[in-house]
Scaffold this motif. Structure first.
Motif, PDB file in Angstrom:
ATOM      1  N   ASP A  54       0.865  -1.073   0.156  1.00 59.25           N
ATOM      2  CA  ASP A  54      -0.100  -0.021   0.048  1.00 59.25           C
ATOM      3  C   ASP A  54       1.058   1.241   0.148  1.00 59.25           C
ATOM      4  N   PRO A  55       0.872   2.091  -0.923  1.00 58.64           N
ATOM      5  CA  PRO A  55       1.612   3.337  -0.847  1.00 58.64           C
ATOM      6  C   PRO A  55       1.448   4.109   0.117  1.00 58.64           C
ATOM      7  N   ARG A  56       0.253   4.109   0.699  1.00 57.30           N
ATOM      8  CA  ARG A  56       0.265   4.837   2.036  1.00 57.30           C
ATOM      9  C   ARG A  56       0.923   4.525   3.348  1.00 57.30           C
ATOM     10  N   ASN A  57       1.679   3.369   3.100  1.00 53.92           N
ATOM     11  CA  ASN A  57       2.572   3.033   4.141  1.00 53.92           C
ATOM     12  C   ASN A  57       4.157   3.547   3.912  1.00 53.92           C
ATOM     13  N   LEU A  58       4.196   4.198   2.951  1.00 58.04           N
ATOM     14  CA  LEU A  58       5.478   4.721   2.863  1.00 58.04           C
ATOM     15  C   LEU A  58       5.721   6.068   3.894  1.00 58.04           C
ATOM     16  N   PRO A  59       6.886   6.129   4.070  1.00 57.34           N
ATOM     17  CA  PRO A  59       7.098   7.270   5.432  1.00 57.34           C
ATOM     18  C   PRO A  59       6.346   8.735   5.133  1.00 57.34           C
ATOM     19  N   LEU A  65      11.913  16.544  -4.415  1.00 55.82           N
ATOM     20  CA  LEU A  65      11.191  16.972  -5.390  1.00 55.82           C
ATOM     21  C   LEU A  65      10.517  18.593  -4.952  1.00 55.82           C
ATOM     22  N   GLY A  66      10.548  18.594  -3.777  1.00 60.49           N
ATOM     23  CA  GLY A  66       9.768  19.820  -3.114  1.00 60.49           C
ATOM     24  C   GLY A  66       8.249  19.848  -3.211  1.00 60.49           C
ATOM     25  N   LEU A  67       7.670  18.656  -3.102  1.00 57.50           N
ATOM     26  CA  LEU A  67       6.229  18.582  -3.418  1.00 57.50           C
ATOM     27  C   LEU A  67       5.559  19.057  -1.951  1.00 57.50           C
ATOM     28  N   ASN A  68       4.581  19.575  -1.765  1.00 56.76           N
ATOM     29  CA  ASN A  68       3.780  19.840  -0.763  1.00 56.76           C
ATOM     30  C   ASN A  68       3.601  18.550   0.128  1.00 56.76           C
ATOM     31  N   PRO A  69       4.091  18.335   1.184  1.00 56.44           N
ATOM     32  CA  PRO A  69       3.662  17.126   1.929  1.00 56.44           C
ATOM     33  C   PRO A  69       2.413  16.617   2.156  1.00 56.44           C
ATOM     34  N   LYS A  70       1.481  17.674   2.184  1.00 58.29           N
ATOM     35  CA  LYS A  70       0.027  17.317   2.007  1.00 58.29           C
ATOM     36  C   LYS A  70      -0.425  16.624   0.719  1.00 58.29           C
ATOM     37  N   VAL A  71       0.070  17.331   0.054  1.00 55.37           N
ATOM     38  CA  VAL A  71      -0.321  16.931  -1.510  1.00 55.37           C
ATOM     39  C   VAL A  71       0.272  15.418  -1.807  1.00 55.37           C
ATOM     40  N   ALA A  72       1.419  15.407  -1.434  1.00 58.53           N
ATOM     41  CA  ALA A  72       2.211  13.979  -1.384  1.00 58.53           C
ATOM     42  C   ALA A  72       1.263  12.911  -0.905  1.00 58.53           C
ATOM     43  N   ALA A  73       0.979  13.160   0.481  1.00 59.48           N
ATOM     44  CA  ALA A  73       0.169  12.278   1.145  1.00 59.48           C
ATOM     45  C   ALA A  73      -1.233  11.965   0.464  1.00 59.48           C
ATOM     46  N   GLN A  74      -1.698  13.113  -0.033  1.00 53.73           N
ATOM     47  CA  GLN A  74      -3.012  12.808  -0.886  1.00 53.73           C
ATOM     48  C   GLN A  74      -2.597  12.009  -2.209  1.00 53.73           C
ATOM     49  N   LEU A  75      -1.670  12.072  -2.913  1.00 52.43           N
ATOM     50  CA  LEU A  75      -1.382  11.265  -3.895  1.00 52.43           C
ATOM     51  C   LEU A  75      -1.021   9.862  -3.687  1.00 52.43           C
ATOM     52  N   ARG A  76      -0.767   9.702  -2.431  1.00 57.21           N
ATOM     53  CA  ARG A  76      -0.293   8.323  -1.989  1.00 57.21           C
ATOM     54  C   ARG A  76      -1.726   7.655  -1.668  1.00 57.21           C
ATOM     55  N   SER A  77      -2.780   8.383  -1.213  1.00 59.12           N
ATOM     56  CA  SER A  77      -4.130   8.118  -0.990  1.00 59.12           C
ATOM     57  C   SER A  77      -4.701   7.493  -2.250  1.00 59.12           C
ATOM     58  N   VAL A  78      -4.595   8.590  -3.271  1.00 59.16           N
ATOM     59  CA  VAL A  78      -5.168   8.244  -4.555  1.00 59.16           C
ATOM     60  C   VAL A  78      -4.644   7.112  -5.169  1.00 59.16           C
ATOM     61  N   ALA A  79      -3.493   6.818  -5.125  1.00 59.10           N
ATOM     62  CA  ALA A  79      -2.745   5.558  -5.723  1.00 59.10           C
ATOM     63  C   ALA A  79      -3.339   4.333  -4.980  1.00 59.10           C
ATOM     64  N   ALA A  80      -3.366   4.388  -3.707  1.00 59.61           N
ATOM     65  CA  ALA A  80      -3.903   3.140  -3.177  1.00 59.61           C
ATOM     66  C   ALA A  80      -5.304   2.928  -3.376  1.00 59.61           C
ATOM     67  N   ALA A  81      -6.092   3.892  -3.441  1.00 54.96           N
ATOM     68  CA  ALA A  81      -7.648   3.903  -3.853  1.00 54.96           C
ATOM     69  C   ALA A  81      -7.597   3.406  -5.000  1.00 54.96           C
ATOM     70  N   GLU A  82      -6.847   3.781  -6.025  1.00 58.24           N
ATOM     71  CA  GLU A  82      -7.291   3.174  -7.485  1.00 58.24           C
ATOM     72  C   GLU A  82      -6.697   1.706  -7.784  1.00 58.24           C
ATOM     73  N   LEU A  83      -5.517   1.465  -6.915  1.00 58.51           N
ATOM     74  CA  LEU A  83      -4.941   0.132  -7.120  1.00 58.51           C
ATOM     75  C   LEU A  83      -6.141  -0.632  -6.415  1.00 58.51           C
ATOM     76  N   ALA A  84      -6.695  -0.235  -5.269  1.00 55.62           N
ATOM     77  CA  ALA A  84      -7.858  -1.226  -4.912  1.00 55.62           C
ATOM     78  C   ALA A  84      -9.066  -1.473  -5.903  1.00 55.62           C
ATOM     79  N   ALA A  85      -9.237  -0.157  -6.388  1.00 55.45           N
ATOM     80  CA  ALA A  85     -10.503  -0.207  -7.271  1.00 55.45           C
ATOM     81  C   ALA A  85     -10.243  -1.320  -8.329  1.00 55.45           C
ATOM     82  N   GLN A  86      -9.184  -1.272  -9.100  1.00 47.50           N
ATOM     83  CA  GLN A  86      -8.705  -2.115  -9.967  1.00 47.50           C
ATOM     84  C   GLN A  86      -8.673  -3.599  -9.758  1.00 47.50           C
TER      85      GLN A  86
END
Length: 296
Positions: free
Chosen positions: A257-262, A271-292
């Motif tokens: 699960d990508p959400r289990n990354l640190p 890369l200078g990503l907003n930490p909140k955005v990075a966390a949201q992107l990890r949640s999106v990835a996890a949700a899409e993997l689960a949906a597929q």
């Protein structure tokens, strides 16, 4: 393998990897090859030159790209992956088969295949050439290692193909192109043997837009509080777009699960990503993997 059994095997494998991480025992080393074009090497973003020393660029062009992001995630998860890539801009899978076979025809544990963004440069939307090349490459890799896992990436909707009059998906919803690319990749899996799974990057982008995290139309300005997954050409990905891409690859390949990354994930910080955005992107990835997985 029936879909239910496949899901059980993947979950068990993921649990074993997590147990090894917790116990401090390293997971056995594995090899992965990325074959693709500018979408894999991170064109028009800082991802292109992201830590090339962490991966082996078979073309010796100093590319880090999405493979280097994958390597960073794997290291953070305590996984020992040797990562290689063979990429060339604007090329489809058939080109790699003809022109780069001498570089890529080796035993690998996992191979990620990423084809042309519109499936066929001459006939956009036509999956025939794409599917044929993917299956031929899969057979090539299986001849070297019968247990190789060959995954086919389904990439994202190009804004320029959707919002500009000369685009093949003009006047269609922005999600349509990614949905069509996913359908083509699924078709490849059922057309012949050798392909293991689809990497649903494009539909993860769709999910990020539906969830309000990402702006869906870069031509009308960036909505407040949202990010653009495209870079300045409205074609390639931004750092956020490639980050989401790599997260989906990581989840597909490892079963984790990508959400289990640190929480303070290293690549996002680099890369200078907003930490909140990075966390949201990890949640999106996890949700899409689960949906597929649930859609199988």
């Amino acid at each position: 393998m029936p879909s239910l059994l496949r899901r059980c095997v993947n979950r068990i494998a993921g649990m074993l990897l997590l147990c090894m991480m917790i116990s401090g025992s390293p997971a056995p080393g594995r090899t992965i090859l990325f074959v693709g074009n500018s979408f894999t090497f991170g064109a028009n973003s800082p991802v292109m030159r992201y830590h090339p020393e962490r991966v082996a660029d078979l073309n010796r062009e100093g590319i880090g790209g999405v493979p280097a992001l994958f390597k960073t995630f794997a290291d953070e998860a305590g996984l020992d992956w040797t990562v290689s890539l063979e990429t060339s801009p604007g090329k489809d899978l058939a080109w790699h088969l003809v022109n780069k076979r001498g570089l890529i025809d080796r035993p690998w544990d996992v191979v990620i295949l990423q084809g042309y963004s519109t499936l066929d440069a001459e006939r956009p939307g036509d999956p025939t050439r794409h599917i044929a090349a993917a299956l031929t490459l899969a057979a090539l890799f299986h001849a070297r290692n019968s247990q190789v896992q060959v995954d086919l990436m389904a990439t994202w909707s190009r804004a320029d193909q959707t919002y500009l009059p000369d685009g093949h998906w003009y006047h269609q919803p922005i999600t349509r192109m990614a949905d069509d690319l996913l359908a083509a990749s699924r078709q490849a899996l059922t057309t012949g043997p050798g392909l293991h799974a689809v990497v649903p990057v494009g539909t993860a982008w769709n999910r990020a837009m539906r969830d309000g995290l990402a702006d869906s139309d870069p031509y009308d300005g960036l909505a407040f509080g949202q990010v653009s997954l495209w870079t300045w050409d409205q074609y390639h990905a931004s750092a956020e777009g490639y980050y989401l891409d790599a997260l989906v690859v990581f989840g597909t390949v490892t079963g984790l699960d990508p959400r289990n990354l640190p929480e303070k994930e290293r690549a996002a910080d680099d890369l200078g990503l907003n930490p909140k955005v990075a966390a949201q992107l990890r949640s999106v990835a996890a949700a899409e993997l689960a949906a597929q997985r649930n859609a199988k």
